[in-house]
Write a protein that holds these residues in place. Sequence first.
Motif, PDB file in Angstrom:
ATOM      1  N   ASP A   8      66.586  39.044  96.800  1.00 31.88           N
ATOM      2  CA  ASP A   8      65.908  37.849  96.296  1.00 31.88           C
ATOM      3  C   ASP A   8      64.479  38.266  95.959  1.00 31.88           C
ATOM      4  O   ASP A   8      63.645  38.444  96.838  1.00 31.88           O
ATOM      5  CB  ASP A   8      65.923  36.747  97.364  1.00 31.88           C
ATOM      6  N   ALA A   9      64.206  38.399  94.671  1.00 26.84           N
ATOM      7  CA  ALA A   9      62.937  38.976  94.230  1.00 26.84           C
ATOM      8  C   ALA A   9      61.802  37.966  94.123  1.00 26.84           C
ATOM      9  O   ALA A   9      60.730  38.315  93.614  1.00 26.84           O
ATOM     10  CB  ALA A   9      63.132  39.672  92.882  1.00 26.84           C
ATOM     11  N   HIS A  10      62.018  36.738  94.623  1.00 27.13           N
ATOM     12  CA  HIS A  10      60.929  35.761  94.492  1.00 27.13           C
ATOM     13  C   HIS A  10      61.134  34.583  95.435  1.00 27.13           C
ATOM     14  O   HIS A  10      62.000  33.732  95.214  1.00 27.13           O
ATOM     15  CB  HIS A  10      60.862  35.233  93.055  1.00 27.13           C
ATOM     16  N   HIS A  11      60.338  34.531  96.494  1.00 25.68           N
ATOM     17  CA  HIS A  11      60.307  33.346  97.352  1.00 25.68           C
ATOM     18  C   HIS A  11      58.927  33.232  97.962  1.00 25.68           C
ATOM     19  O   HIS A  11      58.087  34.129  97.855  1.00 25.68           O
ATOM     20  CB  HIS A  11      61.384  33.401  98.442  1.00 25.68           C
ATOM     21  N   HIS A  12      58.684  32.082  98.602  1.00 29.38           N
ATOM     22  CA  HIS A  12      57.387  31.800  99.195  1.00 29.38           C
ATOM     23  C   HIS A  12      57.559  31.362 100.643  1.00 29.38           C
ATOM     24  O   HIS A  12      58.664  31.006 101.083  1.00 29.38           O
ATOM     25  CB  HIS A  12      56.678  30.681  98.418  1.00 29.38           C
ATOM     26  N   LEU A  13      56.457  31.356 101.371  1.00 26.95           N
ATOM     27  CA  LEU A  13      56.373  30.814 102.721  1.00 26.95           C
ATOM     28  C   LEU A  13      54.991  30.190 102.858  1.00 26.95           C
ATOM     29  O   LEU A  13      54.025  30.688 102.267  1.00 26.95           O
ATOM     30  CB  LEU A  13      56.529  31.913 103.779  1.00 26.95           C
ATOM     31  N   TRP A  14      54.897  29.119 103.644  1.00 31.21           N
ATOM     32  CA  TRP A  14      53.564  28.599 103.943  1.00 31.21           C
ATOM     33  C   TRP A  14      53.579  27.805 105.237  1.00 31.21           C
ATOM     34  O   TRP A  14      54.587  27.256 105.647  1.00 31.21           O
ATOM     35  CB  TRP A  14      53.011  27.761 102.796  1.00 31.21           C
ATOM     36  N   ASP A  15      52.422  27.787 105.862  1.00 32.76           N
ATOM     37  CA  ASP A  15      52.196  27.053 107.105  1.00 32.76           C
ATOM     38  C   ASP A  15      50.990  26.153 106.861  1.00 32.76           C
ATOM     39  O   ASP A  15      49.857  26.643 106.709  1.00 32.76           O
ATOM     40  CB  ASP A  15      51.926  28.036 108.251  1.00 32.76           C
ATOM     41  N   LEU A  16      51.195  24.855 106.799  1.00 37.60           N
ATOM     42  CA  LEU A  16      50.125  23.929 106.460  1.00 37.60           C
ATOM     43  C   LEU A  16      49.066  23.839 107.546  1.00 37.60           C
ATOM     44  O   LEU A  16      47.966  23.326 107.290  1.00 37.60           O
ATOM     45  CB  LEU A  16      50.701  22.542 106.175  1.00 37.60           C
ATOM     46  N   ALA A  17      49.364  24.353 108.743  1.00 34.00           N
ATOM     47  CA  ALA A  17      48.342  24.406 109.784  1.00 34.00           C
ATOM     48  C   ALA A  17      47.345  25.531 109.511  1.00 34.00           C
ATOM     49  O   ALA A  17      46.208  25.493 109.990  1.00 34.00           O
ATOM     50  CB  ALA A  17      48.988  24.606 111.153  1.00 34.00           C
ATOM     51  N   VAL A  18      47.779  26.529 108.760  1.00 39.79           N
ATOM     52  CA  VAL A  18      46.887  27.625 108.393  1.00 39.79           C
ATOM     53  C   VAL A  18      46.027  27.230 107.203  1.00 39.79           C
ATOM     54  O   VAL A  18      44.816  27.407 107.196  1.00 39.79           O
ATOM     55  CB  VAL A  18      47.693  28.897 108.079  1.00 39.79           C
ATOM     56  N   ARG A  19      46.667  26.671 106.154  1.00 39.13           N
ATOM     57  CA  ARG A  19      45.942  26.135 105.004  1.00 39.13           C
ATOM     58  C   ARG A  19      46.848  25.205 104.228  1.00 39.13           C
ATOM     59  O   ARG A  19      48.073  25.397 104.192  1.00 39.13           O
ATOM     60  CB  ARG A  19      45.411  27.247 104.105  1.00 39.13           C
ATOM     61  N   ASP A  20      46.247  24.235 103.611  1.00 40.70           N
ATOM     62  CA  ASP A  20      47.005  23.334 102.766  1.00 40.70           C
ATOM     63  C   ASP A  20      47.366  24.054 101.475  1.00 40.70           C
ATOM     64  O   ASP A  20      46.710  25.010 101.058  1.00 40.70           O
ATOM     65  CB  ASP A  20      46.181  22.085 102.452  1.00 40.70           C
ATOM     66  N   GLN A  21      48.454  23.613 100.871  1.00 36.43           N
ATOM     67  CA  GLN A  21      48.850  24.096  99.557  1.00 36.43           C
ATOM     68  C   GLN A  21      48.423  23.013  98.557  1.00 36.43           C
ATOM     69  O   GLN A  21      49.129  22.026  98.342  1.00 36.43           O
ATOM     70  CB  GLN A  21      50.360  24.337  99.508  1.00 36.43           C
ATOM     71  N   GLU A  22      47.250  23.180  97.970  1.00 33.32           N
ATOM     72  CA  GLU A  22      46.646  22.110  97.194  1.00 33.32           C
ATOM     73  C   GLU A  22      47.434  21.753  95.944  1.00 33.32           C
ATOM     74  O   GLU A  22      47.257  20.672  95.381  1.00 33.32           O
ATOM     75  CB  GLU A  22      45.207  22.480  96.838  1.00 33.32           C
ATOM     76  N   TRP A  23      48.330  22.639  95.522  1.00 35.98           N
ATOM     77  CA  TRP A  23      49.133  22.361  94.334  1.00 35.98           C
ATOM     78  C   TRP A  23      50.290  21.399  94.644  1.00 35.98           C
ATOM     79  O   TRP A  23      50.892  20.835  93.732  1.00 35.98           O
ATOM     80  CB  TRP A  23      49.684  23.664  93.755  1.00 35.98           C
ATOM     81  N   ILE A  24      50.586  21.202  95.939  1.00 38.72           N
ATOM     82  CA  ILE A  24      51.669  20.292  96.320  1.00 38.72           C
ATOM     83  C   ILE A  24      51.083  18.892  96.439  1.00 38.72           C
ATOM     84  O   ILE A  24      50.618  18.480  97.505  1.00 38.72           O
ATOM     85  CB  ILE A  24      52.347  20.715  97.633  1.00 38.72           C
ATOM     86  N   THR A  25      51.095  18.165  95.331  1.00 38.35           N
ATOM     87  CA  THR A  25      50.519  16.837  95.306  1.00 38.35           C
ATOM     88  C   THR A  25      51.512  15.850  94.692  1.00 38.35           C
ATOM     89  O   THR A  25      52.359  16.219  93.890  1.00 38.35           O
ATOM     90  CB  THR A  25      49.218  16.824  94.483  1.00 38.35           C
ATOM     91  N   GLY A  26      51.382  14.602  95.074  1.00 33.38           N
ATOM     92  CA  GLY A  26      52.181  13.556  94.469  1.00 33.38           C
ATOM     93  C   GLY A  26      53.527  13.360  95.149  1.00 33.38           C
ATOM     94  O   GLY A  26      54.021  14.215  95.894  1.00 33.38           O
ATOM     95  N   GLU A  27      54.139  12.227  94.863  1.00 29.44           N
ATOM     96  CA  GLU A  27      55.394  11.846  95.502  1.00 29.44           C
ATOM     97  C   GLU A  27      56.533  12.803  95.157  1.00 29.44           C
ATOM     98  O   GLU A  27      57.390  13.090  96.003  1.00 29.44           O
ATOM     99  CB  GLU A  27      55.770  10.422  95.066  1.00 29.44           C
ATOM    100  N   ALA A  28      56.557  13.300  93.927  1.00 26.97           N
ATOM    101  CA  ALA A  28      57.666  14.154  93.510  1.00 26.97           C
ATOM    102  C   ALA A  28      57.750  15.432  94.329  1.00 26.97           C
ATOM    103  O   ALA A  28      58.840  15.936  94.604  1.00 26.97           O
ATOM    104  CB  ALA A  28      57.536  14.490  92.025  1.00 26.97           C
ATOM    105  N   LEU A  29      56.596  15.963  94.715  1.00 31.51           N
ATOM    106  CA  LEU A  29      56.573  17.219  95.471  1.00 31.51           C
ATOM    107  C   LEU A  29      56.529  17.011  96.981  1.00 31.51           C
ATOM    108  O   LEU A  29      56.501  17.989  97.739  1.00 31.51           O
ATOM    109  CB  LEU A  29      55.371  18.074  95.036  1.00 31.51           C
TER     110      LEU A  29
END
Length: 313
Positions: A8-29
């Motif tokens: 799998d040549a493309h995936h992500h991980l994130w922990d919102l306690a470390v930092r917010d993902q500012e691109w994740i905005t709005g009801e759809a996301l």
Amino acid sequence: MTGPGIVDAHHHLWDLAVRDQEWITGEALAPIHRDFSLADLHLPASRAGVTATVLVQTVCLPQETPEMLALAASDDLVAGVIGWTDLTDRGIADTIARLRELPGGRKLVGLRHQVQSEPDPEWLLRPDVLRGLATVAASGLAYDLLVLPHQLPAATEVATRLPELSLVLDHLAKPPAATGETEPWATAVRALASRPNTFCKLSGLVTEADWQHWTLTDLRPYSDTVLAAFGPERLMFGSDWPVCTLAASYQEVVDTARALTAGLSTAEQHAVFAGTAAVAYGPALAARPTGSDPRPPPKSARARRTQCRDECI
């Protein structure tokens, strides 16, 4: 029983306690505005036959890349990391060298920037950016292109000016699968593919289509275009997990990619699902047999459409 594993040549991980993902905005996301860890990925990846992955940056901050490298050092599932550093920094060579000395640094296989968010369609051709890209090439790293269709001509010019740089197109440059249009995207993507130092990820299509009602028929014009343009030897599978979960499960994304490439020979399918990633990113991405990873899943660190086109990673 073992068999050839999928990369799998493309995936992500994130922990919102470390930092917010500012691109994740709005009801759809909203469904992906939560933590996603390696513990969350292990089971669906294993069930789908994935034995190696490439973890890709999500924010343009220097702190994220060392964190991703540390995660990669702690878990054999992650075979490669696409990080971020400022291309315009004259000290980029030293930065890359320092990253390689960190825990997991040997798994740094490429860099990426959110070019899709740059207002200048020729941002990639700025002299300071080109200088940085030349340094990336000299370091032996690949460069992932997160661009939109109108930015493809600049990417093609970069590939022409820097033939020693391996350029990997993410998400087919986000074609308008929700509307069914193919031009001018198809012409621009073929121009990029005409440069031999370019690759493409078969990724991100389900979130460019109608999230609730997409079909294989909706996606096929775009997958067929890149298959013909790049060939299986320069095309690689990527899940774009967890962003893909807005429109499909991990297994559905793998099954969809299998269906879209079902007409290929066994050798060609192996290229798309494993071999090309190793060519683009290095031998660390060589496929492992399923069931070959002896490490147990790690413990959890902490127990529609248009918007994604412009913002999703």
